[in-house]
Each structure stands twice: as C-alpha cells, then as structure tokens.
Motif scaffolding. Sequence first.
Motif, PDB file in Angstrom:
ATOM      1  N   LEU A   4       0.818  -1.205   0.000  1.00  0.00           N
ATOM      2  CA  LEU A   4       0.000   0.000   0.000  1.00  0.00           C
ATOM      3  C   LEU A   4       0.856   1.261   0.000  1.00  0.00           C
ATOM      4  CD1 LEU A   4      -2.504  -1.014   2.832  1.00  0.00           C
ATOM      5  CD2 LEU A   4      -2.976  -0.990   0.383  1.00  0.00           C
ATOM      6  N   GLU A   5       0.280   2.339  -0.501  1.00  0.00           N
ATOM      7  CA  GLU A   5       0.806   3.677  -0.290  1.00  0.00           C
ATOM      8  C   GLU A   5      -0.139   4.313   0.718  1.00  0.00           C
ATOM      9  OE1 GLU A   5       1.047   5.635  -4.068  1.00  0.00           O
ATOM     10  OE2 GLU A   5       2.779   4.442  -4.672  1.00  0.00           O
ATOM     11  N   THR A   6       0.420   4.866   1.811  1.00  0.00           N
ATOM     12  CA  THR A   6      -0.416   5.328   2.917  1.00  0.00           C
ATOM     13  C   THR A   6      -0.047   6.731   3.388  1.00  0.00           C
ATOM     14  OG1 THR A   6       1.064   4.396   4.587  1.00  0.00           O
ATOM     15  CG2 THR A   6      -0.700   2.967   3.791  1.00  0.00           C
ATOM     16  N   GLU A   7      -0.970   7.321   4.144  1.00  0.00           N
ATOM     17  CA  GLU A   7      -0.733   8.544   4.908  1.00  0.00           C
ATOM     18  C   GLU A   7      -0.967   8.183   6.365  1.00  0.00           C
ATOM     19  OE1 GLU A   7      -3.513  11.537   3.675  1.00  0.00           O
ATOM     20  OE2 GLU A   7      -2.304  12.096   1.940  1.00  0.00           O
ATOM     21  N   GLY A   8      -0.225   8.828   7.267  1.00  0.00           N
ATOM     22  CA  GLY A   8      -0.420   8.515   8.667  1.00  0.00           C
ATOM     23  C   GLY A   8       0.259   9.479   9.605  1.00  0.00           C
ATOM     24  N   VAL A   9       0.191   9.142  10.885  1.00  0.00           N
ATOM     25  CA  VAL A   9       0.727   9.966  11.965  1.00  0.00           C
ATOM     26  C   VAL A   9       1.923   9.248  12.580  1.00  0.00           C
ATOM     27  CG1 VAL A   9       0.187  11.022  14.193  1.00  0.00           C
ATOM     28  CG2 VAL A   9      -1.566  10.892  12.419  1.00  0.00           C
ATOM     29  N   LYS A  10       3.012   9.974  12.798  1.00  0.00           N
ATOM     30  CA  LYS A  10       4.212   9.441  13.456  1.00  0.00           C
ATOM     31  C   LYS A  10       4.183   9.892  14.914  1.00  0.00           C
ATOM     32  CE  LYS A  10       8.399   7.637  12.951  1.00  0.00           C
ATOM     33  NZ  LYS A  10       8.719   6.406  12.313  1.00  0.00           N
ATOM     34  N   TYR A  11       4.306   8.951  15.845  1.00  0.00           N
ATOM     35  CA  TYR A  11       4.224   9.241  17.276  1.00  0.00           C
ATOM     36  C   TYR A  11       5.601   9.258  17.918  1.00  0.00           C
ATOM     37  CZ  TYR A  11      -0.826   8.750  17.136  1.00  0.00           C
ATOM     38  OH  TYR A  11      -2.156   8.940  16.871  1.00  0.00           O
ATOM     39  N   ARG A  23      -3.478   4.022  -2.018  1.00  0.00           N
ATOM     40  CA  ARG A  23      -3.460   3.197  -3.222  1.00  0.00           C
ATOM     41  C   ARG A  23      -2.894   1.818  -2.915  1.00  0.00           C
ATOM     42  NH1 ARG A  23       0.246   4.026  -8.570  1.00  0.00           N
ATOM     43  NH2 ARG A  23       1.443   2.446  -7.571  1.00  0.00           N
ATOM     44  N   LYS A  24      -3.430   0.820  -3.575  1.00  0.00           N
ATOM     45  CA  LYS A  24      -2.905  -0.539  -3.459  1.00  0.00           C
ATOM     46  C   LYS A  24      -2.055  -0.818  -4.697  1.00  0.00           C
ATOM     47  CE  LYS A  24      -5.025  -4.382  -4.657  1.00  0.00           C
ATOM     48  NZ  LYS A  24      -5.919  -5.509  -4.763  1.00  0.00           N
ATOM     49  N   ILE A  25      -0.883  -1.381  -4.480  1.00  0.00           N
ATOM     50  CA  ILE A  25      -0.021  -1.802  -5.582  1.00  0.00           C
ATOM     51  C   ILE A  25      -0.139  -3.316  -5.681  1.00  0.00           C
ATOM     52  CG2 ILE A  25       2.330  -1.888  -6.453  1.00  0.00           C
ATOM     53  CD1 ILE A  25       2.817   0.717  -4.854  1.00  0.00           C
ATOM     54  N   ASP A  26      -0.712  -3.774  -6.769  1.00  0.00           N
ATOM     55  CA  ASP A  26      -1.023  -5.191  -6.973  1.00  0.00           C
ATOM     56  C   ASP A  26       0.230  -5.952  -7.397  1.00  0.00           C
ATOM     57  OD1 ASP A  26      -2.143  -7.685  -7.764  1.00  0.00           O
ATOM     58  OD2 ASP A  26      -4.030  -6.672  -8.187  1.00  0.00           O
ATOM     59  N   ALA A  55       4.676   0.656   0.447  1.00  0.00           N
ATOM     60  CA  ALA A  55       5.535   1.134  -0.634  1.00  0.00           C
ATOM     61  C   ALA A  55       5.973   2.569  -0.346  1.00  0.00           C
ATOM     62  CB  ALA A  55       4.806   1.058  -1.966  1.00  0.00           C
ATOM     63  N   SER A  56       5.071   3.361   0.243  1.00  0.00           N
ATOM     64  CA  SER A  56       5.431   4.708   0.686  1.00  0.00           C
ATOM     65  C   SER A  56       4.563   5.078   1.876  1.00  0.00           C
ATOM     66  CB  SER A  56       5.240   5.726  -0.438  1.00  0.00           C
ATOM     67  OG  SER A  56       3.879   5.942  -0.705  1.00  0.00           O
ATOM     68  N   GLU A  57       5.167   5.788   2.830  1.00  0.00           N
ATOM     69  CA  GLU A  57       4.472   6.277   4.013  1.00  0.00           C
ATOM     70  C   GLU A  57       4.630   7.790   4.037  1.00  0.00           C
ATOM     71  OE1 GLU A  57       6.354   4.335   7.315  1.00  0.00           O
ATOM     72  OE2 GLU A  57       5.291   2.459   6.951  1.00  0.00           O
ATOM     73  N   THR A  58       3.530   8.499   3.899  1.00  0.00           N
ATOM     74  CA  THR A  58       3.553   9.954   3.952  1.00  0.00           C
ATOM     75  C   THR A  58       3.109  10.384   5.345  1.00  0.00           C
ATOM     76  OG1 THR A  58       2.984  10.039   1.609  1.00  0.00           O
ATOM     77  CG2 THR A  58       2.682  12.067   2.885  1.00  0.00           C
ATOM     78  N   VAL A  59       4.027  11.019   6.085  1.00  0.00           N
ATOM     79  CA  VAL A  59       3.721  11.476   7.437  1.00  0.00           C
ATOM     80  C   VAL A  59       2.995  12.810   7.325  1.00  0.00           C
ATOM     81  CG1 VAL A  59       4.689  12.163   9.658  1.00  0.00           C
ATOM     82  CG2 VAL A  59       5.708  10.274   8.390  1.00  0.00           C
TER      83      VAL A  59
END
Length: 79
Positions: A4-11, A23-26, A55-59
């Motif tokens: 997956l390509e995701t967005e999230g929070v870093k603690y 997005r899902k990368i098949d 695949a990528s994590e956008t903080v």
Amino acid sequence: MCCLETEGVKYGCGHYIITKKLRKIDCENPYCYNSRRHRNPCPNCMCDRYFGPDASETVIAVRQDFCPECAPYYSQRRR
C-alpha cells in the motif's frame, strides 16, 4: 505480496499509524489473497492474506505523545 501507499501519523514512541490508504499496488500473484489475479472461490485457500511493507508512508502529522497502543503501557510504568 501486494503493498500500500499510505498517509499517517508518526508518534513519539516511533510508531507510524495509518490514517488513510491511498493506493494498493497489486503484485499480480495468483497466490496473494489481495491481488486481483487471486481465484475466487479459492479451494482450501491458504494464500497469503497480508500486505507487504508499505511502498510509501507519507507522514501528515507528528505527535510527541505515545500512540494508542503504547500509551496504556507507559502510563502504568510511570506509577
């Protein structure tokens, strides 16, 4: 394994918590449950059901406190 390509929070504890899956990368593997090439129905399905590393994590935010999983553990240790 699909990823997956995701967005999230870093603690502050170092954990990254996903808030949005972009997005899902098949992987195109018929033995991956998350792939569009996986048979449905799959007899006696023992296929891989988990996503690989992102695949990528956008903080999108950084928080200094502990994540929801770590907070109860560290609050008990301080007593």
